[in-house]
Scaffold this motif. Structure first.
Motif, short mmCIF file in Angstrom:
data_model
loop_
_atom_site.label_atom_id
_atom_site.label_comp_id
_atom_site.label_asym_id
_atom_site.label_seq_id
_atom_site.Cartn_x
_atom_site.Cartn_y
_atom_site.Cartn_z
N ILE A 1 -6.98 -0.32 8.21
CA ILE A 1 -6.37 0.71 7.36
C ILE A 1 -7.48 1.42 6.61
O ILE A 1 -8.30 0.78 5.95
N LEU A 2 -7.52 2.74 6.76
CA LEU A 2 -8.59 3.53 6.15
C LEU A 2 -7.99 4.56 5.20
O LEU A 2 -7.59 5.64 5.63
N PRO A 3 -7.91 4.26 3.90
CA PRO A 3 -7.32 5.21 2.96
C PRO A 3 -8.11 6.52 2.91
O PRO A 3 -9.35 6.49 2.89
N GLY A 4 -7.39 7.61 2.94
CA GLY A 4 -8.01 8.92 2.74
C GLY A 4 -8.83 9.44 3.90
O GLY A 4 -9.38 10.52 3.84
N ARG A 5 -8.94 8.66 5.00
CA ARG A 5 -9.79 9.15 6.09
C ARG A 5 -8.96 9.62 7.28
O ARG A 5 -8.38 8.81 8.00
N LEU B 1 0.83 -1.20 0.00
CA LEU B 1 0.00 0.00 0.00
C LEU B 1 0.87 1.25 0.00
O LEU B 1 0.61 2.21 -0.75
N ILE B 2 1.90 1.24 0.84
CA ILE B 2 2.79 2.40 0.92
C ILE B 2 3.48 2.62 -0.43
O ILE B 2 3.53 3.74 -0.94
N GLU B 3 3.96 1.53 -1.03
CA GLU B 3 4.57 1.61 -2.37
C GLU B 3 3.60 2.25 -3.35
O GLU B 3 3.96 3.14 -4.12
N ASP B 4 2.36 1.77 -3.29
CA ASP B 4 1.34 2.23 -4.22
C ASP B 4 1.06 3.73 -4.05
O ASP B 4 1.00 4.47 -5.02
N PHE B 5 0.92 4.15 -2.79
CA PHE B 5 0.67 5.58 -2.53
C PHE B 5 1.84 6.42 -3.03
O PHE B 5 1.67 7.49 -3.57
N PRO C 1 -15.29 0.35 0.46
CA PRO C 1 -14.32 -0.24 -0.47
C PRO C 1 -12.95 0.38 -0.29
O PRO C 1 -12.84 1.61 -0.16
N GLY C 2 -11.93 -0.43 -0.25
CA GLY C 2 -10.56 0.09 -0.08
C GLY C 2 -10.08 0.00 1.36
O GLY C 2 -8.87 -0.04 1.62
N ASP C 3 -11.02 -0.03 2.33
CA ASP C 3 -10.62 -0.20 3.73
C ASP C 3 -10.15 -1.65 3.93
O ASP C 3 -10.66 -2.56 3.27
N LYS C 4 -9.21 -1.83 4.86
CA LYS C 4 -8.72 -3.19 5.09
C LYS C 4 -8.70 -3.49 6.58
O LYS C 4 -8.23 -2.68 7.37
N ASP D 1 0.21 10.02 -4.03
CA ASP D 1 -1.03 10.38 -3.33
C ASP D 1 -0.66 10.71 -1.89
O ASP D 1 -0.43 9.83 -1.07
N ARG D 2 -0.59 12.00 -1.59
CA ARG D 2 -0.19 12.39 -0.24
C ARG D 2 -1.38 12.45 0.71
O ARG D 2 -1.24 12.84 1.87
N GLY D 3 -2.58 12.12 0.21
CA GLY D 3 -3.74 12.04 1.10
C GLY D 3 -3.53 10.92 2.12
O GLY D 3 -3.97 11.00 3.25
N GLY D 4 -2.81 9.90 1.67
CA GLY D 4 -2.41 8.83 2.56
C GLY D 4 -3.55 8.06 3.20
O GLY D 4 -4.66 8.00 2.67
N PHE D 5 -3.30 7.52 4.38
CA PHE D 5 -4.31 6.71 5.07
C PHE D 5 -4.11 6.82 6.56
O PHE D 5 -3.07 7.30 7.03
N SER D 6 -5.12 6.40 7.30
CA SER D 6 -4.91 6.28 8.74
C SER D 6 -4.88 4.80 9.10
O SER D 6 -5.51 3.97 8.43
#
Ligand code: G
Ligand code: G
Ligand code: MN
Length: 492
Positions: free
Chosen positions: A127-131, A59-63, A112-115, A68-73
């Motif tokens: 893992i919550l992308p963008g939130r 995921l980090i590689e992908d961001f 979708p996208g949360d893990k 995409d600096r919005g990142g994830f929490s």
């Protein structure tokens, strides 16, 4: 060319190859089976820690690739102590059900996208992308409400306390291990503060680092010096505990002097530290056990040495009080340690008093009774420290073989102005007298308070009015002065 058995090389190879093929396919199956076991948690069917490590890295590689600096929490959700207790005490089907249901509850909130991962027995990672920030707050409210709902299972109704810590990528760490570590620190802070949620901040890291450093230096102090030379870093102060035979306008007359041993730490970098800055950590980490053992031996040796030198001689053998922490008291060998300290030094048990807080006494009354009976059999006296601040019920006091009660200084502080405190203290005095216990008032700072206590019937006093905790030599000087003054102490 032939090999050593004389068989042609090609024939041997063919045999081996077929054997290896079989072996290989068996291993492939086994690896696939192990991989399944490693990647899915059986109770919840959720991906495990192994998968988290792999997927987080990806995921980090992908961001990064997408810039995409919005990142994830990243959230770490830990189920609290009562879950561990349920696991230990109830059928395993109950804890399995709770885990399964907790997984389902969290999953019901995902987009979708949360893990979601089930990483350890009592821990989930999300893992919550963008939130982040406000967007995360809404999610958390729903999460906490859902996790707080009781679990109902064949007649049982249990509430599980969960603590969640979160960190943001990339703000709190660029690397996988950093971001996990930060969330873990936040989760630890949530557990400690009994909060449902804590977001990482750098100050938490500083505190965690400080704790680890302090813990390391306790270990080093214990290791490097060995039990005998520990005194290079740790040292005992002695606060006089005096028993009065009369209290007048200017002087009080003293029947006997005892002392409470209070530990101090000459820290090589931090300087002189009081117990409040390291005893709680030592308790938490278990380091209190070797430290507490050192303390008891140290007190016994001190008394024997003073006896031999004829110091601290006030016409009656000096008694020292040692504070024993709850963890030390609950450990199996508390009484054995005292017995061996007495045995090694030849000190009589009567010369030591063990001070215990109410909380440590009443945690497990049955076990307490057994341990105290062993202390008593050694002749050691038992004192209840900080009395009045815990929850002990007075009616249970008589179940334990106690010798002394020390009224907490909170009640003494405002004795001259607070009517409530006056009522409480005077009832404690009559209870203690009725039960034949020695009573000591802690934290006596004003002569007025001392006189009021005397009038109520209290005879034991400790506090700045009499003396602060003193280094050994200063304590001996205090004793000499009291003796030279005809066993009197000036009240001022
Ligand atoms: O001065 P004072 O700061 O010494 O002590 C603060 C607190 O630390 C007190 O509540 C006291 O009971 C505790 N304490 C002091 N010395 C010791 C010790 O040697 N062992 C344990 N367990 N607690 C101690
Ligand atoms: O909790 P315990 O009773 O073991 O604590 C002893 C603590 O009380 C030590 O920190 C000691 O320095 C402190 N202390 C002793 N006498 C006084 C006093 O008269 N006033 C105040 N404020 N603290 C005192
Ligand atoms: Mn004490």
């Amino acid at each position: 060319m032939n090999d050593i058995d004389g068989k042609p090389e090609t024939a041997l190879a063919a045999e081996d190859i077929s054997r290896l093929r079989n072996e290989n396919s068996r291993l492939v199956n086994r690896v696939a089976q192990l991989e399944r076991m490693l990647s899915l948690q059986p109770q919840t069917g959720l991906p495990t820690h192994f998968r988290l490590d792999l997927e987080l890295e990806e995921l980090i590689e992908d961001f990064r690739r997408r810039e995409d600096r919005g990142g994830f929490s990243l959230l770490i959700i830990q189920l609290g102590d009562n879950f561990a207790a349920i696991r230990k005490t109830l059928k395993s089907s109950v804890s399995e059900w709770i885990l399964y249901e907790t997984g389902c509850r969290i999953q019901s909130l995902l987009e979708p996208g949360d893990k979601l991962f089930h990483t350890h027995e009592n821990e989930f990672v999300l893992i919550l992308p963008g939130r982040k920030g406000r967007a995360l707050e809404g999610f958390l409210r729903r999460l906490i409400t859902l996790l707080d709902e009781p679990h109902i299972f064949s007649g049982l109704n249990v509430g599980i306390r969960a603590a969640t810590g979160a960190s943001y990528w990339p703000e709190h760490g660029e690397e996988r291990s950093a971001i996990l570590h930060r969330a873990d620190i936040a989760a630890g802070a949530a557990v400690e503060a009994r909060k449902s949620f804590v977001l990482f901040k750098p100050e938490l890291l500083r505190r965690a680092v400080e704790r680890v450093e302090l813990q390391n230096s306790i270990v080093k102090a214990l290791e490097s010096a060995g039990i005998d030379n520990l005194s290079e870093q740790f040292t005992l102060f002695f606060q006089p505990k005096v028993f009065a035979s009369s209290v007048g306008e200017e002087y009080m007359n003293i029947e006997r002097v005892e002392a409470e041993a209070l530990i101090r730490w000459r820290h090589p970098q931090k300087g002189f530290l009081g117990p409040d800055s390291f005893i709680p950590l030592a308790e938490e980490t278990g380091l209190i056990l070797p430290l507490g053992k050192w303390l008891i031996y140290q007190c016994a040796r001190r008394l024997v040495a003073w006896d031999a030198e004829g110091r601290a001689d006030l016409g009656i053998s000096l008694n020292l009080s040692v504070n024993m922490s709850a963890r030390q008291f609950r450990s199996q060998d508390a009484a054995d340690i005292i017995a061996s300290a007495l045995g090694t030094t030849g000190l009589a048990g009567e010369r030591l008093t063990v001070e215990l807080t109410e909380t440590s006494l009443f945690e497990d009354p049955e076990a307490t009774k057994k341990t105290l009976e062993r202390f008593s059999a050694l002749g050691v006296r038992i004192s209840v420290d900080d009395f009045g601040t815990g929850y002990s019920s007075l009616s249970h006091l008589h179940r334990f073989p106690l010798d002394e009660i020390k009224i907490d200084r909170l009640f003494i502080e405002n004795l001259d102005s607070n009517r409530q405190d006056k009522i409480i203290v005077s009832s404690l005095v009559s209870i203690a007298r009725g039960m034949g216990l020695t009573l000591v008032a802690e934290g006596v700072e004003k002569p007025e308070a001392l006189r009021m206590l005397w009038d109520m019937g209290c005879r034991g006093f400790q506090g700045f009015l009499i003396a602060k905790p003193l280094a050994a030599e200063d304590f001996l000087a205090f004793c000499d002065r009291v003796k030279a003054d005809g066993m009197r102490i000036r009240l001022e």
